[in-house]
Design an enzyme around this catalytic site. Structure first.
Site, short mmCIF file in Angstrom:
data_model
loop_
_atom_site.label_atom_id
_atom_site.label_comp_id
_atom_site.label_asym_id
_atom_site.label_seq_id
_atom_site.Cartn_x
_atom_site.Cartn_y
_atom_site.Cartn_z
N CYS A 275 0.82 -1.19 0.13
CA CYS A 275 -0.03 0.07 0.15
C CYS A 275 0.71 1.37 0.12
O CYS A 275 1.99 1.41 0.73
CB CYS A 275 -0.98 0.23 1.13
N ARG B 194 3.97 -0.26 -4.61
CA ARG B 194 3.66 -1.00 -3.32
C ARG B 194 2.50 -1.59 -3.29
O ARG B 194 2.02 -2.38 -2.34
CB ARG B 194 3.71 0.17 -2.33
N TRP C 87 -2.97 -2.93 -1.75
CA TRP C 87 -2.63 -4.20 -1.87
C TRP C 87 -3.43 -4.79 -0.74
O TRP C 87 -3.45 -4.67 0.54
CB TRP C 87 -1.06 -4.52 -1.42
N ASN D 138 -1.93 2.04 5.86
CA ASN D 138 -1.08 1.03 5.22
C ASN D 138 -0.78 0.16 6.56
O ASN D 138 -0.28 0.69 7.36
CB ASN D 138 0.15 1.51 4.63
N GLY D 139 -1.32 -0.97 6.35
CA GLY D 139 -0.92 -2.07 7.45
C GLY D 139 -2.05 -2.96 8.01
O GLY D 139 -3.04 -2.91 7.19
N GLU E 68 16.41 -18.49 -7.38
CA GLU E 68 16.28 -17.33 -7.92
C GLU E 68 15.47 -17.26 -9.23
O GLU E 68 14.70 -16.49 -9.58
CB GLU E 68 17.43 -16.28 -7.70
N LYS F 158 11.89 -15.81 -10.16
CA LYS F 158 11.85 -14.57 -11.24
C LYS F 158 10.67 -15.10 -12.10
O LYS F 158 9.81 -14.41 -12.56
CB LYS F 158 12.98 -14.28 -11.85
N GLU G 16 7.33 -15.43 -10.66
CA GLU G 16 6.57 -14.15 -10.32
C GLU G 16 6.02 -13.19 -11.43
O GLU G 16 5.13 -12.40 -11.25
CB GLU G 16 7.16 -13.50 -9.26
N HIS H 142 15.41 -37.31 -6.77
CA HIS H 142 14.52 -37.63 -5.72
C HIS H 142 12.91 -37.30 -5.91
O HIS H 142 12.24 -37.01 -4.94
CB HIS H 142 15.09 -37.56 -4.28
N LYS I 29 5.90 -4.79 -4.13
CA LYS I 29 7.32 -4.58 -3.66
C LYS I 29 7.70 -4.80 -2.23
O LYS I 29 8.95 -5.19 -1.99
CB LYS I 29 7.84 -3.28 -4.50
C1 G6P Z 1 8.71 -9.24 -1.97
C2 G6P Z 1 9.10 -8.49 -3.25
C3 G6P Z 1 10.64 -9.44 -3.53
C4 G6P Z 1 11.63 -9.37 -2.19
C5 G6P Z 1 10.69 -9.90 -0.90
C6 G6P Z 1 11.47 -9.46 0.31
O1 G6P Z 1 8.23 -10.29 -2.24
O2 G6P Z 1 8.32 -8.64 -4.24
O3 G6P Z 1 10.98 -8.81 -4.67
O4 G6P Z 1 12.49 -9.98 -2.54
O5 G6P Z 1 9.47 -9.08 -0.79
O6 G6P Z 1 11.77 -8.02 0.28
P1 G6P Z 1 12.88 -7.23 0.98
O7 G6P Z 1 12.47 -5.68 0.73
O8 G6P Z 1 12.82 -7.66 2.34
O9 G6P Z 1 14.02 -7.69 0.40
#
Ligand code: G6P
Length: 611
Positions: free
Chosen positions: A2, A27, A73, A99-100, A484, A488, A491, A507, A606
């Protein structure tokens, strides 16, 4: 999670709020809304992205030199018009953006229902709006006092801003657990979730801390604690250039940030890496390094991509420093009974520095006596402030929801910490130390070389655009790279993807392999190269389609694979910073080809400031 923006001053507020929402959209982007005050309070809100709100209000009269805005969000209640913020209190005169999460909202709501309040949304925020009015009525006090009293009864996390028709030149803001910053301009003030919407107007900012509230009234800022103790605002100078939060000539923030990595890594090393001396200057942790060198163990807490950076760090911290390392999902760590105490070090890795679970893990470890080192990108973020010491990654603002340059700069910092520590503990000799510094210094150039393969990776993405699943495999340092890469892809493109240690394939995941299954191997030259060749053979024997990331000049893996991406030679401990680049590009192109919104992937945000 948010985004909040508020404005009061000499300009019309709508254009500032709209631009602010656009800058904060990373956000959260399932609905957006604004409230403007020009004699009367007017609230406009719409499900969808900020552009949907913009179209919705296009024909409205949008006047008012004071206003609040929000991009959401969803937590409580579906992402629809009614649940969008601002939420309006019972009188229709008070609007609130939040926000929260208000954890005790159902108890508060029941009390308000018993008193005859009617609710138009399913949000906890509407409960808070009504509750503040109710407190004001009961106590016959000012709105400021009602907000303060109400917040002492609220359980949960919040950053909020309130606008009231009864106080036409006033914004009231408060914070607990969710970030909030005030920008001070010439006869104008901004309140926002982060500095992105403020930087175009002023570089003078005040970060609100937890349990604090701010009142901006008639162009004056005053602050107090929720215990009613007056505070002096600590004004800081913002060190951020506007172009760092703009896309420039790139089609997406993510692509811009992928290409920014050589610069981001150089910025991260600047003033820290002295190859010729040879030396590492890590001022942020200088006073802790002796204690860190005596640590019984290091625990890393993080989420998402930052957790993957932690996994890579586990390998090199153990290899070079010979200290046991545990890497924990912050969300799991905080809810079990971790054996952690004085003498232990916790490294908290977080791009935003606001991730709720990582912050809670930090608070828990701190309460148990551990020393916390924060590795954050966002300066003055909550985790950076909660840590005893830390090192910023200096990657510049990361706007794309999928993390890219944050990952490679986190690895840069973590590698420097590992080497510094190894030097202190005497677990690497001077020659090795020097060689590793030399390797580290060449990373930006190596990343530049990989980025030249952009078009080649795009062609590979075209070939796999219809894949329903994808498997990513790697061993040793390249195992977290596989995780990773898979993250990527899923998502951004919504293709189901899994990352696995290559040897574990037999396995379970091997059962999935057939001619429809793309398998991405990171098979660069390292101590497990011979083993991973056998794993590639196993996939080919089952007609899997193989993409390999190999070191330039590779002869064996390249011959087995259907598609080959070459990367420059690199020390294996640093290879993740190179090998991840083609995987970022692959996920990016797959998503673009499939028509996905790369910078705003569905359901994600984010900065995850809720549990
Ligand atoms: C969200 C974002 C990711 C990020 C994760 C942790 O899921 O979409 O890109 O890696 O949060 O965020 P941080 O700000 O703690 O690295």
């Amino acid at each position: 999670m948010c985004g909040i923006i508020a404005y009061t001053g000499r300009q019309e507020s709508y254009p500032i709020l709209l631009q602010g929402l656009q800058r904060l959209e990373y956000r959260g982007y399932d609905s957006a809304g604004i409230a403007l005050l020009d004699g009367q309070l007017k609230v406009y809100k719409k499900a969808g992205k900020v552009s949907d709100l913009e179209n919705f209000v296009a024909s409205k009269q949008l006047t008012g030199r004071i206003g609040i805005g929000h991009t959401r969000w969803a937590t409580h209640g579906a992402p629809n018009d009614a649940n969008a913020h601002p939420q309006v209190a019972y009188s229709g005169k008070l609007a609130l953006v939040h926000n929260g999460i208000i954890e005790n909202y159902s108890t508060l709501k029941q009390d308000l229902l018993n008193k005859g309040y009617v609710f138009k949304s399913e949000t906890d925020t509407e409960v808070l709006a009504h509750f503040i009015e109710e407190v004001q009525q009961q106590n016959q006090c000012t709105l400021e006092e009602a907000v303060r009293l109400a917040l002492t009864k609220v359980v949960g996390a919040y950053a909020l801003v309130i606008l009231s028709e009864d106080l036409p030149n006033t914004l009231i803001a408060a914070r607990k657990g969710s970030p909030m910053v005030i920008g001070i301009g010439h006869d104008e003030f901004f309140v926002a979730s982060d500095t992105a919407p403020i930087v175009a107007y002023t570089d003078q900012v005040v970060f609100i801390s937890d349990h604090e509230m701010a009142v901006i009234q008639d162009n004056q800022l005053s602050m107090k604690s929720l215990e009613d103790v007056p505070l002096t605002p600590a004004i800081q100078k913002l060190d951020m250039a506007l172009e760092t939060i703009e896309k420039g000539s790139f089609t997406h923030f993510m692509l811009k940030e992928i290409f920014e990595q050589p610069k981001a890594i150089r910025d991260c090393m600047r003033g820290r890496l002295e190859v010729d001396s040879p030396n590492l200057v890590l001022g942020g942790i200088r006073s802790h390094i002796d204690k860190l060198a005596r640590a019984h163990k290091i625990t890393i807490v993080a989420c998402g991509t930052s957790w993957h950076a932690g996994l890579v760090a586990e390998y090199f911290l153990e290899e070079f420093c010979r200290i046991p390392v545990e890497v924990e999902y912050a969300s799991e760590f905080r809810y079990r009974k971790p054996v952690i105490g004085a003498g232990d070090f916790v490294l908290a890795i977080s791009q935003s520095g606001e991730t709720a679970d990582t912050l809670a893990a930090v608070e828990l470890a701190k309460a148990q006596g551990a020393t916390i080192l924060g590795i954050c990108n966002v300066v003055e973020s909550s985790i950076a402030r909660a840590a005893h010491a830390g090192i910023y990654t200096h990657a510049g603002p990361e706007v794309g929801v999928a993390s890219t340059k944050a990952f490679t700069t986190q690895l840069t910092v973590l590698f420097m910490v590992a080497l510094k520590l190894a030097q202190h503990r005497g677990t690497v000799d001077a020659t090795t130390f020097y060689k590793l510094l030399q390797h580290l210094a060449t990373i930006p150039e190596a990343v530049e070389t990989v980025l030249q393969q952009h078009d080649h990776v795009k062609q590979i993405a075209q070939a796999f655009q219809d894949a329903p699943n994808c498997l990513y495999l790697g061993r040793g340092y390249n195992f977290p790279v596989a995780l990773e890469g898979a993250l990527k892809l899923k998502e951004l493109s919504y293709i189901h993807a899994e990352g696995y240690p290559a040897a574990e394939m037999k396995h379970g995941p091997i059962a999935l392999i057939d001619e429809a299954m793309p398998v991405v191997f990171t098979a660069t030259q390292d101590r497990s190269y011979g083993k991973i060749i056998s794993n590639i053979e196993e996939v080919k024997a089952r007609r899997g389609r193989v993409i390999v990331i190999v070191t330039e000049g590779d002869k064996v893996a390249s011959k087995l694979a259907d598609y080959v991406i070459e990367v420059p030679p690199m020390h294996e401990a640093l290879m993740p910073m190179i090998a991840v680049i083609p995987l970022q590009l692959l996920a990016y192109h797959m998503a673009v080809i499939r028509g996905c919104d790369v910078d705003r992937p569905r359901n994600l945000a984010k900065s995850v400031t809720v549990e």
